[in-house]
Design an enzyme around this catalytic site. Structure first.
Site, short mmCIF file in Angstrom:
data_model
loop_
_atom_site.label_atom_id
_atom_site.label_comp_id
_atom_site.label_asym_id
_atom_site.label_seq_id
_atom_site.Cartn_x
_atom_site.Cartn_y
_atom_site.Cartn_z
N LEU A 11 0.85 -1.21 0.00
CA LEU A 11 0.00 0.00 0.00
C LEU A 11 0.88 1.25 0.00
CD1 LEU A 11 -3.14 0.52 0.13
CD2 LEU A 11 -2.75 1.19 2.51
N SER B 105 1.64 -4.83 3.90
CA SER B 105 2.89 -4.14 3.53
C SER B 105 3.84 -4.37 4.69
CB SER B 105 2.64 -2.65 3.28
OG SER B 105 2.10 -2.05 4.44
N ARG B 106 5.07 -3.88 4.55
CA ARG B 106 6.02 -4.13 5.63
C ARG B 106 5.55 -3.49 6.93
NH1 ARG B 106 11.24 -2.28 2.33
NH2 ARG B 106 9.76 -0.60 2.01
N ARG C 36 6.13 -6.43 -10.37
CA ARG C 36 7.24 -6.98 -11.16
C ARG C 36 7.00 -8.48 -11.25
NH1 ARG C 36 8.15 -2.68 -12.87
NH2 ARG C 36 9.99 -1.36 -12.57
N ASP D 261 0.50 -7.86 -15.96
CA ASP D 261 1.17 -6.86 -16.79
C ASP D 261 2.67 -7.12 -16.84
OD1 ASP D 261 1.26 -4.36 -18.30
OD2 ASP D 261 2.17 -3.45 -16.52
N GLU E 271 10.64 -11.22 -19.03
CA GLU E 271 10.09 -10.41 -20.12
C GLU E 271 11.10 -10.25 -21.25
OE1 GLU E 271 8.66 -6.77 -18.38
OE2 GLU E 271 7.41 -7.85 -16.97
N HIS F 98 3.58 -5.24 -20.14
CA HIS F 98 4.19 -4.22 -19.27
C HIS F 98 3.81 -2.80 -19.71
CE1 HIS F 98 7.79 -3.70 -16.34
NE2 HIS F 98 6.96 -2.69 -16.23
P1 NDP Z 1 6.16 2.65 -2.94
O1 NDP Z 1 7.54 2.53 -2.47
O2 NDP Z 1 5.41 3.91 -2.70
O3 NDP Z 1 5.27 1.45 -2.35
C1 NDP Z 1 5.73 0.14 -2.26
C2 NDP Z 1 4.86 -0.63 -1.27
O4 NDP Z 1 5.31 -1.99 -1.24
C3 NDP Z 1 4.92 -0.12 0.16
O5 NDP Z 1 3.64 -0.18 0.73
C4 NDP Z 1 5.86 -1.10 0.84
O6 NDP Z 1 5.59 -1.27 2.21
C5 NDP Z 1 5.51 -2.37 0.11
N1 NDP Z 1 6.57 -3.37 0.23
C6 NDP Z 1 7.89 -3.23 -0.06
N2 NDP Z 1 8.55 -4.34 0.21
C7 NDP Z 1 7.65 -5.20 0.70
C8 NDP Z 1 7.75 -6.53 1.17
N3 NDP Z 1 8.94 -7.18 1.20
N4 NDP Z 1 6.61 -7.13 1.60
C9 NDP Z 1 5.43 -6.48 1.57
N5 NDP Z 1 5.28 -5.22 1.13
C10 NDP Z 1 6.39 -4.60 0.70
O7 NDP Z 1 6.22 2.33 -4.50
P2 NDP Z 1 5.19 2.73 -5.67
O8 NDP Z 1 3.80 2.52 -5.19
O9 NDP Z 1 5.56 4.05 -6.22
O10 NDP Z 1 5.58 1.62 -6.76
C11 NDP Z 1 5.53 0.25 -6.43
C12 NDP Z 1 6.15 -0.62 -7.49
O11 NDP Z 1 5.26 -0.78 -8.57
C13 NDP Z 1 7.43 -0.11 -8.15
O12 NDP Z 1 8.56 -0.34 -7.35
C14 NDP Z 1 7.46 -0.91 -9.45
O13 NDP Z 1 8.18 -2.11 -9.27
C15 NDP Z 1 5.99 -1.23 -9.70
N6 NDP Z 1 5.51 -0.52 -10.90
C16 NDP Z 1 5.15 -1.24 -12.01
C17 NDP Z 1 4.73 -0.59 -13.15
C18 NDP Z 1 4.36 -1.34 -14.38
O14 NDP Z 1 4.59 -0.85 -15.48
N7 NDP Z 1 3.75 -2.51 -14.28
C19 NDP Z 1 4.68 0.88 -13.23
C20 NDP Z 1 5.03 1.53 -11.99
C21 NDP Z 1 5.43 0.85 -10.88
P3 NDP Z 1 6.02 -0.18 3.31
O15 NDP Z 1 5.29 1.06 2.96
O16 NDP Z 1 5.49 -0.77 4.57
O17 NDP Z 1 7.49 -0.03 3.24
#
Ligand code: NDP
Length: 316
Positions: A153, A175-176, A232, A256, A261, A279
């Site tokens: 989130l 989330s973490r 991813r 996606d 890929e 993607h």
């Molecule tokens: P943020 O950093 O804002 O959010 C990432 C979330 O993932 C946070 O809530 C974080 O938790 C949680 N998280 C991280 N590690 C873990 C874990 N080990 N277990 C559980 N939850 C975890 O990133 P964004 O929302 O800006 O982007 C997220 C990701 O989306 C990008 O890193 C990218 O890989 C992917 N993406 C894919 C796209 C596509 O084209 N398909 C386009 C854009 C993004 P916490 O807040 O508690 O740290």
């Protein structure tokens, strides 16, 4: 000075970004892959690397660039950049958070609707003339009012939640860290999966989240549950997912992103309860334009001696 800094683009980039780069820099467009001789000659003066979110910027590449000062990623994910290796040389890494939140959240909702209501299948049904020969399509699944679980989130996860509220969905997440939000928190993906109809994955990639969605999470999601991955490919155990889809362990999936890929396992392509996309979650003219501007502005700030706009958290 008349010499413009040399910038290496490590991925195929949109023309509007390449044109802006050419105006301010000496642009080497994927020269490391296409022209080893020219690359060897230019490498000592390359001061910046840029590329999309899937760019491979590993220790080996950086070791060939003694003058490297900055890595600017046009994407929010940077899981293929070796940030520790960059930090050893005090090379900052930047990315493009926030400007793509709406787009990726829109795509996630579109994929949820697509897999539940079988919209791509419906299109094929009409095109293939099946409406005329077989009559009405089998009934599908309502999305409004259903239970949504968000894995991650963060910025994008919250944009997805906001949209899902308008669909009258009940929202839970993992989330973490637990957040100050009204949504229900579950400490693990499996516990979350067991309580929802749709599980949307939107964490970063990389080692920490590798196969976070495994066979046990899919079992918890269950035969009425749908998986949507816009994070991813590495976050989902793809082999376990194929098996779960084939055996009815879950109802369907919309993807996606993939582990290898642009290779998509033939077994996935053959399944009818799956929606596939190459993607494209952030891939509109508007959003890629905003991402390119921010990636460019980070480079410009660096070479103007100004603070970077959006360094990755490890470099702040
Ligand atoms: P943020 O950093 O804002 O959010 C990432 C979330 O993932 C946070 O809530 C974080 O938790 C949680 N998280 C991280 N590690 C873990 C874990 N080990 N277990 C559980 N939850 C975890 O990133 P964004 O929302 O800006 O982007 C997220 C990701 O989306 C990008 O890193 C990218 O890989 C992917 N993406 C894919 C796209 C596509 O084209 N398909 C386009 C854009 C993004 P916490 O807040 O508690 O740290």
């Amino acid at each position: 000075s008349t010499t413009r800094p040399a910038v290496l683009a490590v991925m195929k980039l949109p023309s509007f970004y390449l044109e802006r780069l050419r105006q301010s820099f000496e642009l080497l467009d994927r020269t490391h892959q296409t022209d080893p001789q020219a690359f060897a000659q230019a490498a000592p003066r390359i001061r910046a690397v840029t590329g999309g979110g899937e760019s491979l910027v590993d220790r080996a590449l950086m070791a060939q660039l003694p003058a490297l000062e900055i890595v600017s990623i046009m994407g929010v994910g940077y899981d293929k950049v070796d940030v520790p290796a960059a930090l050893e040389r005090r090379i900052p890494v930047t990315h493009t958070p926030d400007v793509l939140n709406d787009e990726v959240a829109d795509t996630a909702i579109g994929l949820m609707l697509s897999v539940a209501k079988k919209l791509p299948q419906a299109d094929r049904y009409v095109r293939q003339g099946l409406w005329e020969t077989q009559g009405a399509m089998p009934l599908t699944r309502k999305m409004s009012g259903a239970r949504l679980g968000i894995v991650g989130l963060g910025r994008i996860g919250q944009a997805i939640a906001k949209r899902a509220e308008a669909f009258g969905m009940s929202i839970a997440y993992t989330s973490r860290n637990r957040k100050e939000v009204k949504y229900a928190y579950f400490p693990s993906a499996a516990e979350l999966a067991s309580q929802v109809d749709f599980l949307v994955v939107i964490t970063p990639g990389g080692a920490a989240t590798r196969h976070l969605i495994d066979a046990s999470v899919l079992r918890a999601l269950g035969p009425q549950g749908y998986l949507v991955n816009v994070a991813r490919g590495s976050v989902v155990d793809e082999a376990a997912l194929v098996e779960a889809l084939q055996q009815g362990v879950i109802a369907g999936a919309a993807l996606d992103v993939f582990e290898n890929e642009p290779h998509v396992p033939p077994a996935l392509r053959e399944l009818d309860n799956v929606v596939l996309a190459p993607h494209i979650a952030s891939a509109t003219v508007q959003t890629r334009g905003a991402m390119a501007s921010l990636a460019f502005d980070n480079l410009a700030a660096h070479f103007a001696g100004k603070p970077l706009l959006t360094p990755v958290p490890e470099c702040r």
